[in-house]
Each structure stands twice: as structure tokens, then as C-alpha cells.
Design an enzyme around this catalytic site. Structure first.
Site, PDB file in Angstrom:
ATOM      1  N   ALA A  13      10.108  48.786   2.025  1.00  0.00           N
ATOM      2  CA  ALA A  13       9.916  47.931   2.658  1.00  0.00           C
ATOM      3  C   ALA A  13       9.996  46.350   1.604  1.00  0.00           C
ATOM      4  CB  ALA A  13       8.633  47.781   2.686  1.00  0.00           C
ATOM      5  N   ARG A  18      15.268  40.142  -6.825  1.00  0.00           N
ATOM      6  CA  ARG A  18      15.839  39.814  -7.588  1.00  0.00           C
ATOM      7  C   ARG A  18      17.530  40.430  -6.913  1.00  0.00           C
ATOM      8  NH1 ARG A  18      13.456  44.871 -11.549  1.00  0.00           N
ATOM      9  NH2 ARG A  18      12.175  44.926  -9.841  1.00  0.00           N
ATOM     10  N   LYS A  25      17.294  44.309   0.981  1.00  0.00           N
ATOM     11  CA  LYS A  25      18.134  44.764  -0.849  1.00  0.00           C
ATOM     12  C   LYS A  25      18.648  46.166   0.315  1.00  0.00           C
ATOM     13  CE  LYS A  25      15.939  47.029  -3.979  1.00  0.00           C
ATOM     14  NZ  LYS A  25      14.796  47.206  -4.709  1.00  0.00           N
ATOM     15  N   ARG A 320      45.117  48.005   8.684  1.00  0.00           N
ATOM     16  CA  ARG A 320      43.936  47.173   9.515  1.00  0.00           C
ATOM     17  C   ARG A 320      43.700  48.478  10.765  1.00  0.00           C
ATOM     18  NH1 ARG A 320      45.632  41.255  10.917  1.00  0.00           N
ATOM     19  NH2 ARG A 320      43.068  41.477  11.960  1.00  0.00           N
ATOM     20  N   SER A 410      69.377  39.766  15.363  1.00  0.00           N
ATOM     21  CA  SER A 410      68.832  39.475  13.953  1.00  0.00           C
ATOM     22  C   SER A 410      68.541  38.058  13.926  1.00  0.00           C
ATOM     23  CB  SER A 410      69.584  39.363  12.613  1.00  0.00           C
ATOM     24  OG  SER A 410      69.520  40.871  11.685  1.00  0.00           O
TER      25      SER A 410
END
Ligand code: UD1
Ligand code: MG
Length: 452
Positions: A13, A18, A25, A320, A410
Site C-alpha cells: 500500500a 522517494r 513503487k 525482437r 542483388s
């Protein structure tokens, strides 16, 4: 009848002022998982345990995190932050219903190991009514001090602000984690007052109250590293370092070579097979699974990827989410792969973007190949058949299919499907003008001389 498995109450809670953050937090991450997530995962290792999480008002994101990681857990709201005892009492309904052992964990203390919780439970089995997890603090400032006799018998916990100069010399401190096996825990918690330096209801006062009703209190010790509490970003970084060190040691024991372990960063769910070698400076984001015998060369960033046996990745590769490399695949320098299944033995060794699609077994993707997967609105697929050869510097405009064994000249910009075993080439015919360069140089040299 009281429950045989414990009720675990997780206190979450706190606002965490800070941290100076918009995020609560306990949602800040260590090794890619929220601190609350680590504590919930620990709680779920206790067989049969019921879990109750105490959150602050309006903490919907915290509630969602509980739902994702431990859907069976109950969430309670502590309306006003009146102290740790008050926080536990916010879960009163769970305490009343459960009636058995209760373990209290803090959501900002993410590094506790399962075996440490087991030793806390063992202390209850050995007859303690309250067992407190204690540690020797290098700097005890701010922690509750454990007042003991004869080693592990606990008399009381004195909060830093309320302790005498003599008591402040004690370095054995309260981690915050504790376990109860008392007949009337609600009575004990209800007996806690707030006449102290902070004007809060301290859970730590439960020790003396439980003792006065005949319970024995004992200390179970653990290393300080396990019970570091995170209140600031710098403590978050300390927790990360401890977690990483521990995880690196563990994977090396399991047969992974890390050439410079301190430069390799793992996630909570990283899976590495045997005889995997990881060169320096590699970051594993979440969701990476690597099969046996894979070589990951220096400076790679991997996330949401699976890598098949004996594949080679890097240096400087980026995998990824959805990159699924088969066995023996080679992905080389400056190659990015996203949402592409790459068949066994296929190679993309240099400078390429493979996004959204498939690459067949044994295909060869030349340097500079780009899957042009996005038209600014939608993503499209590029499908490359087995054994196909994509010449260097080709752009494949998706959606497009290159058949098995086909050959792309290419520098081509391929916009239409190519049949199996065909050659597709898309570039203007080469022109050659004999002696042109020599004449050009002579003309230019004369012009330059006339000017100076
Ligand atoms: C607490 C202990 C202290 C111990 C230290 C270890 C008490 C009274 N003190 O002190 O002995 O050495 O932890 O880190 O328990 N919380 C709530 N609601 C509240 C108050 C706190 O949910 O009303 C939660 C916080 O979010 C946090 C935990 O309880 O997760 C601990 O609270 P905190 O204020 O950090 O306690 P400390 O002063 O650190
Ligand atoms: Mg604290």
C-alpha cells in the site's frame, strides 16, 4: 479447522514517494518483472498458500498486476496508511476466513528466496508462535532492531526512531518478513496501539503482545542481500545488481559459459540451454529461450525470442518479439529480426531487417536485405521459401512470397511473388562507355588548372 497451508499477506500500500515516480513503487521492475511480481511469484511457491495483497486506494495498476501473476489472490485496500499492523488488518476478512499460519511479506522486498520462507515455516513447526526473518545489517540505521536473548529467542522489535542509544548499537535487524502461528492473531493485531515516534500501528509490536499471551518468538537469519528493501531508484539498482549476480551464478552452474558475467543482463524468465556461450555485453529482455549449444556473440539485444540448438547470433544482432530461430540458424552483425520464423540452417549474416514473415530452411539472406513490412498503416508478411537466395541489397515489398529455391538478383526491389526456382531481377541494364572515365578526368583537370 484451521488451514494447513499458510495465508500470505503482501503489503503493497505504500506510495513510495522517494521513487519520485508516476508509477506505484511496487511496480518498478527488477530483471524485467515488477517487485510485486517477484514477491507474488515467491508466494506461489508455497504449496497451497492463500495470497492476500494489501494495496492503497486507487492503485488499479497494482491490482491488475496481481491479477496477471496470481489471479487467485485476494486484493484488499488499506484506506489510510496508518502503519504495517493496520495494513495487515486491512486483510481482516482473509485472516478471519483462513485461521491458520500467516506470513507477512513486503512488496518492496523482492529478493527473498523460497528456501528462506521454508525456514521461517520450519521455525513455526519447531514451536515458535512468531518467527521473524532477521539479518545482520552493515548499516542498521532506519531498521527495527531485534532484541534477543540466547541467540534466537526474540523479546521485542524496537523501531529505529523509538530505540535507546544502547538498542541502536544492535545490528541484528528486522527484515519485515514474519510468520505467525498464534491462536488469536486478530486479537494480537487488535491490541497494537500507535503511541510511538511515528504515531503508526507497528506490526512489530505484535512480538511483545504475542509473547505476553504465552507464544514463543524466534529469529530466523538470512543474508542481508536477500532482504534489501527498495525505497529509492538507487536501491532499485542495488536490488537489480544483486538479482543479476545471483542469476549469472545460477546459469553458469547449469552449464552456460559467460565470458564476462558482469556484462550480461538476464530477465526473470530467461531460459538458456547447456553449452550456450554468451560473449560480453549481451542483454536478455523478457521472454527469451535459448536451446543447447547456441553461441551469442558480443553486443546483442534479445527480447521475446526463441533460438534453436547450435544457432549463432551476433555480434551486434537485435532479436525482437516473435523472432523464432530454428536450429543452426546464423544471424550476424547489424541484423534485426522481428516476428519472423527462420527455418533451420538459414542465414542472414549482415545488415538486414527481417520483420513479419517466414524464412524457409537453408535460405540465404544477403547483406542489406530489407523486408518492407509497413506501408504506414498496416503490417504485411514476407514469405521466403526453403533454399531461396536473396541477393544483397534487395527490398522485398510485403505482402510478397518468394518460392522455394528462387533467386533474387542483388539490388532488386521485389513487388510481386516469385515462383519456386525462378530468378527475379529488377534493375536497369548495365551500360558501359569505353574510355569515358579517362576522358572525364582529363577535361576536369584542365578546368581546374585554368581556375588556379
Ligand atoms: C519496517 C519495519 C522495520 C523493518 C523494516 C524493514 C514496522 C513498524 N517496521 O519499517 O522493523 O526493519 O520495515 O524494511 O513494520 N505499508 C503499508 N501500509 C502502511 C505502512 C506500510 O502497506 O500503512 C507497507 C509499505 O508499502 C511497505 C511495508 O509495508 O511495503 C513497510 O512499510 P515501511 O513504511 O517501509 O516500513 P519501515 O519504516 O521501512
Ligand atoms: Mg521500508
Amino acid at each position: 479447522m484451521a488451514n494447513a497451508a499458510p495465508l500470505i499477506v503482501i503489503l503493497a500500500a505504500g506510495k513510495g514517494t522517494r521513487m519520485k515516480s508516476a508509477l506505484p513503487k511496487v511496480l518498478h521492475k527488477v530483471a524485467g518483472r515488477s517487485m510485486l511480481g517477484h514477491v507474488l511469484a515467491l508466494a506461489t511457491t508455497v504449496p497451497g498458500a492463500e495470497i492476500a495483497v494489501v494495496v492503497g486506494p486507487g492503485m488499479d495498476e497494482v491490482r491488475n498486476e496481481v491479477g496477471r501473476i496470481a489471479p487467485a489472490a485476494d486484493v484488499f485496500v488499506q484506506e489510510r496508511q496508518a502503519g504495517t499492523a493496520d495494513a495487515v488488518l486491512a486483510a481482516r476478512a482473509a485472516l478471519e476466513r483462513h485461521g491458520g499460519d500467516v506470513i507477512v511479506l513486503y512488496a518492496d522486498t523482492p529478493l527473498i528466496e523460497a528456501r528462506t520462507l521454508q525456514s521461517l515455516q520450519a521455525a513455526l513447526d519447531a514451536g515458535a508462535g512468531v518467527a521473524v526473518l532477521g539479518f545482520q545489517a552493515k548499516d542498521p540505521t532506519g531498521y527495527g532492531r531485534l532484541i534477543t536473548v540466547g541467540g534466537n529467542t526474540l523479546l521485542a522489535i524496537r523501531e529505529h526512531k523509538d530505540s535507546s542509544p544502547e538498542e541502536r548499537k544492535i545490528t541484528l535487524c528486522n527484515s519485515g518478513v514474519l510468520a505467525f502461528r498464534v491462536p488469536d492473531l486478530l486479537g494480537v493485531l487488535g491490541g497494537i496501539g500507535n503511541a510511538n515516534a511515528k504515531g503508526e500501528y507497528y506490526l512489530t509490536d505484535a512480538i511483545e503482545i504475542a509473547r505476553s499471551s504465552g507464544a514463543r518468538a524466534s529469529v530466523v537469519r538470512c543474508p542481508e542481500d536477500e532482504v534489501i528493501g527498495v525505497n529509492s531508484r538507487s536501491q532499485l539498482a542495488v536490488a537489480e545488481r544483486i538479482w543479476q549476480d545471483r542469476a549469472r551464478q545460477k546459469i553458469m552452474l547449469e552449464g552456460v559459459t559467460l565470458i564476462a558475467p558482469e556484462t550480461v543482463f538476464l530477465s526473470y524468465d530467461t531460459v538458456l540451454g547447456r553449452d550456450v556461450t554468451v560473449e560480453p555485453h549481451v542483454v536478455f529482455g523478457t521472454g527469451v529461450t535459448v536451446a543447447d549449444g547456441v553461441d551469442i556473440k558480443a553486443f546483442c539485444h534479445l527480447e521475446g525470442a526463441t533460438i534453436g540448438a547450435n544457432a549463432r547470433v551476433g555480434p551486434y544482432a537485435r532479436l525482437r518479439p516473435g523472432a523464432a530461430l530454428g536450429p543452426d540458424v546464423h544471424i550476424g552483425n547489424f541484423v534485426e529480426v522481428k516476428n519472423v520464423a527462420v527455418g533451420s540452417g538459414a542465414k542472414a549474416n549482415h545488415l538486414a531487417y527481417l520483420g513479419d514473415g517466414t524464412v524457409g530452411a537453408g535460405a540465404n539472406i544477403g547483406a542489406g536485405t530489407i523486408f518492407c513490412n509497413y506501408d504506414g498503416f498496416f503490417k504485411h508478411k514476407t514469405e521466403i521459401g526453403a533454399g531461396a537466395f536473396i541477393g544483397s541489397n534487395s527490398s522485398l515489398i510485403a505482402p510478397v512470397k518468394i518460392g522455394d529455391g528462387a533467386y533474387i538478383g542483388s539490388g532488386s526491389v521485389i513487388t510481386k511473388d516469385v515462383a519456386a526456382d525462378a530468378l527475379a531481377i529488377e534493375r536497369s541494364a548495365q551500360e558501359e562507355r569505353p574510355e569515358w572515365a579517362a576522358k572525364f578526368r582529363a577535361v576536369m583537370a584542365r578546368r581546374k588548372a585554368a581556375k588556379t
